[in-house]
Design an enzyme around this catalytic site. Structure first.
Site, mmCIF file in Angstrom:
data_model
loop_
_atom_site.group_PDB
_atom_site.id
_atom_site.type_symbol
_atom_site.label_atom_id
_atom_site.label_comp_id
_atom_site.label_asym_id
_atom_site.label_seq_id
_atom_site.Cartn_x
_atom_site.Cartn_y
_atom_site.Cartn_z
ATOM 1 N N HIS A 288 0.854 -1.196 0.000
ATOM 2 C CA HIS A 288 0.000 0.000 0.000
ATOM 3 C C HIS A 288 0.882 1.236 0.000
ATOM 4 C CE1 HIS A 288 -3.064 2.927 1.145
ATOM 5 N NE2 HIS A 288 -3.945 2.031 0.733
ATOM 6 N N ASP B 259 -8.064 -4.783 -0.009
ATOM 7 C CA ASP B 259 -8.611 -5.410 -1.208
ATOM 8 C C ASP B 259 -8.299 -6.891 -1.317
ATOM 9 O OD1 ASP B 259 -9.992 -3.316 -2.329
ATOM 10 O OD2 ASP B 259 -8.146 -2.387 -3.040
HETATM 11 N N1 ACO Z 1 4.038 -7.595 -5.334
HETATM 12 C C1 ACO Z 1 5.376 -7.660 -5.503
HETATM 13 N N2 ACO Z 1 6.230 -6.651 -5.249
HETATM 14 C C2 ACO Z 1 5.701 -5.513 -4.800
HETATM 15 C C3 ACO Z 1 4.317 -5.352 -4.587
HETATM 16 C C4 ACO Z 1 3.472 -6.451 -4.873
HETATM 17 N N3 ACO Z 1 2.154 -6.356 -4.690
HETATM 18 N N4 ACO Z 1 4.067 -4.112 -4.144
HETATM 19 C C5 ACO Z 1 5.268 -3.493 -4.076
HETATM 20 N N5 ACO Z 1 6.252 -4.352 -4.448
HETATM 21 C C6 ACO Z 1 7.688 -4.083 -4.432
HETATM 22 C C7 ACO Z 1 8.126 -3.154 -5.555
HETATM 23 O O1 ACO Z 1 8.492 -3.878 -6.695
HETATM 24 C C8 ACO Z 1 9.275 -2.438 -4.903
HETATM 25 O O2 ACO Z 1 10.357 -3.321 -4.879
HETATM 26 P P1 ACO Z 1 11.875 -2.753 -4.982
HETATM 27 O O3 ACO Z 1 12.088 -1.939 -3.745
HETATM 28 O O4 ACO Z 1 12.718 -3.988 -5.040
HETATM 29 O O5 ACO Z 1 11.936 -1.940 -6.244
HETATM 30 C C9 ACO Z 1 8.841 -2.272 -3.447
HETATM 31 O O6 ACO Z 1 7.948 -3.372 -3.207
HETATM 32 C C10 ACO Z 1 8.116 -0.959 -3.175
HETATM 33 O O7 ACO Z 1 7.056 -0.853 -4.117
HETATM 34 P P2 ACO Z 1 6.429 0.528 -4.630
HETATM 35 O O8 ACO Z 1 5.799 0.320 -5.951
HETATM 36 O O9 ACO Z 1 7.448 1.609 -4.508
HETATM 37 O O10 ACO Z 1 5.324 0.783 -3.545
HETATM 38 P P3 ACO Z 1 4.205 1.870 -3.660
HETATM 39 O O11 ACO Z 1 3.950 2.292 -2.274
HETATM 40 O O12 ACO Z 1 4.508 2.901 -4.655
HETATM 41 O O13 ACO Z 1 2.971 1.032 -4.260
HETATM 42 C C11 ACO Z 1 1.015 -0.278 -4.406
HETATM 43 C C12 ACO Z 1 1.901 0.629 -3.523
HETATM 44 C C13 ACO Z 1 0.673 0.415 -5.720
HETATM 45 C C14 ACO Z 1 -0.288 -0.579 -3.654
HETATM 46 C C15 ACO Z 1 1.794 -1.579 -4.679
HETATM 47 O O14 ACO Z 1 2.135 -2.202 -3.466
HETATM 48 C C16 ACO Z 1 1.025 -2.537 -5.578
HETATM 49 O O15 ACO Z 1 1.087 -2.451 -6.796
HETATM 50 N N6 ACO Z 1 0.236 -3.486 -4.965
HETATM 51 C C17 ACO Z 1 -0.595 -4.380 -5.741
HETATM 52 C C18 ACO Z 1 -1.879 -3.665 -6.173
HETATM 53 C C19 ACO Z 1 -2.871 -3.488 -5.033
HETATM 54 O O16 ACO Z 1 -3.104 -4.386 -4.238
HETATM 55 N N7 ACO Z 1 -3.485 -2.289 -4.969
HETATM 56 C C20 ACO Z 1 -4.497 -1.966 -3.953
HETATM 57 C C21 ACO Z 1 -4.010 -0.970 -2.966
HETATM 58 S S1 ACO Z 1 -5.228 -0.778 -1.661
HETATM 59 C C22 ACO Z 1 -6.359 0.310 -2.239
HETATM 60 O O17 ACO Z 1 -6.142 1.001 -3.188
HETATM 61 C C23 ACO Z 1 -7.715 0.390 -1.541
#
Ligand code: ACO
Length: 426
Positions: A304, A361
């Site tokens: 998140h 979610d």
């Molecule tokens: N699966 C695998 N790796 C992940 C995931 C995931 N779901 N989420 C983040 N990471 C990794 C990234 O690749 C990154 O790795 P790195 O440091 O090696 O480059 C690290 O974790 C940080 O990720 P960011 O993208 O910088 O995190 P950010 O806070 O920008 O993104 C987000 C948050 C968009 C929710 C992300 O975690 C994601 O895409 N999750 C899956 C989609 C999801 O479940 N969305 C619902 C959110 S809840 C809501 O909206 C009500």
């Protein structure tokens, strides 16, 4: 240490920036006069670290996993309140007394019919129209049926109308999508119960409302009721800042929510679980894919932007999940995959070190499925829940004496000035 001003050094010159401190100690640097004084603007793609307003509605501390509506924790509200109470709290600023709640619920039920002519709109859509498209367009057209002006009594009535009618529109949109007769709202049912009845009742059979499903829906609506300045809420404020009416502003918020990066994430979770199942249930394979940056695959429902410890909404759903699903007698093959995936991810160094925990979610889609809500309605359910938050934020924006039309700046990176070469010479 008191922090009442900050200094910025630009081109060797010092500029003072005023500091605003929130009630929970959050700090905002004022940059309103920065451009006039220095010619510079701040640049923050996606507004990831930009405050667009001061707000007294929702407080989130992502590091500590705290979320509160008007000072009340989400856990407390889920345990002790029903969705209409939370609507009242968000919109009017305090929890209602017994009499206030009675009047509010009475108003919500007695305004739930939509103008009979509006049914013709539904008929104009193609048979399998996505319910989110129908919801946003019909929400916007409410302003053609109900007067919008600055009279406080009319404005308050429109707030009630919108809260009451959006669930009718949502249920009609669903009935349209499956080609069934519309079921009219009933004043003797609760907000959640009335919605379930309009969704699932058919003229040829009696529909028996399951109190557990009714309470579960109420809980899910409370959990989604507000989440401070997210994409759709900021959209509602932005559209409203031009003095667009409430219905148009909310319609814009519904459109913003429809994107899979925002309201559609629980749909993506179900798609992912289905994909794993159809691929033989090899969870390890998908875990490895999620860790492999070249695969472009992420574990949906994990991580998140704001919550880096845990998502308090996910904790509430998770603890309700097992009890509700077993009481409902749900046998969902996706549930077993979800549980195993969660267990494996929570033990995996990649997810643990990046603080990637299940978000709201990850669980909400499974609950909706167990309640019989079809996947194409998941985002509509989110919109119904988020509605009181959008309305509260719209009212706060309207009443802010410092409000200005939302108008961000940009850094221009295009061509320098050049003359138009006449068409014949190009
Ligand atoms: N699966 C695998 N790796 C992940 C995931 C995931 N779901 N989420 C983040 N990471 C990794 C990234 O690749 C990154 O790795 P790195 O440091 O090696 O480059 C690290 O974790 C940080 O990720 P960011 O993208 O910088 O995190 P950010 O806070 O920008 O993104 C987000 C948050 C968009 C929710 C992300 O975690 C994601 O895409 N999750 C899956 C989609 C999801 O479940 N969305 C619902 C959110 S809840 C809501 O909206 C009500």
């Amino acid at each position: 240490m008191a922090m009442d001003s900050a200094k910025l050094i630009l081109g060797g010159k010092e500029f003072e920036l005023p500091v605003t401190t929130g009630s929970e100690g959050e700090i905002g640097l004022g940059i309103k006069s920065l451009r006039a004084e220095t010619g510079a603007i701040t640049l923050d793609s996606g507004y990831a670290n930009t405050g667009s307003c001061e707000s007294a509605i929702t407080f989130i501390d992502g590091e500590k996993g705290i979320m509160r509506y008007r000072g009340y924790s989400i856990e407390d509200l889920c345990e002790h309140a029903i969705f209409p109470e939370v609507c009242y709290l968000l919109v009017f600023g305090s929890l209602p007394s017994t009499e206030e709640l009675e009047t509010f619920v009475h108003d919500l039920t007695h305004h739930s019919l939509i103008h009979e002519d509006m049914k013709k709109f539904f008929e104009g859509y193609p048979p399998n129209a996505p319910p989110m498209s129908v919801l946003s367009t019909i929400a916007a057209s409410l302003s053609a049926y109900y007067p919008v002006n600055d009279d406080p009594a009319i404005s308050e009535l429109n707030i009630i109308r919108l809260l009451a009618k959006l669930k009718t529109i949502a249920a009609f949109a669903y009935k349209k999508s499956i080609g069934q007769a519309y079921v009219y709202p009933r004043n003797d049912l609760s907000y959640a119960g009335d919605f379930l009845h309009m969704m699932f009742a058919v003229p040829s059979e009696d529909y028996e409302l399951d109190p557990l499903i009714e309470r579960t829906l109420d809980l899910l609506l409370i959990l989604h009721a507000d989440h401070e300045q997210n994409c759709s809420t900021a959209t509602v404020r932005m559209v409203g800042s031009s003095d667009a009416n409430l219905f148009s502003s909310i319609s814009a918020g519904i459109s913003a929510l429809s994107g899979h990066l925002h309201g559609g994430a629980n749909v993506a979770v179900i798609k992912m679980l289905n994909m794993i199942r159809e691929d033989g249930g090899n969870i390890r394979k998908y875990m490895e894919m999620a860790k492999d940056k070249s695969s472009n695959f992420r574990l949906m429902g994990f991580g998140h932007r704001v919550y880096k410890n845990f998502d308090p909404r996910a904790n509430v759903i998770k603890s309700a999940n097992d009890r509700i699903l077993s009481e409902l007698g749900t046998e969902d093959p996706l549930l077993d995959i979800a549980k195993e995936l969660e267990r494996m991810a929570l033990e995996d160094e990649y997810f643990v070190s990046r603080k990637l925990y299940p978000n709201v979610d990850f669980y909400s889609g499974l609950l909706y499925r167990a309640m019989g809500i079809p996947t194409n309605m998941f985002t509509v359910m989110f919109a119904l829940g988020r509605l009181p938050g959008w309305i509260a934020q719209w009212i706060e924006m309207k009443n802010d004496p410092r409000k200005r039309i939302y108008r961000p700046r940009q850094i221009y990176t295009g061509s320098l000035s050049r003359p138009v070469v006449p068409l014949a010479d190009r």
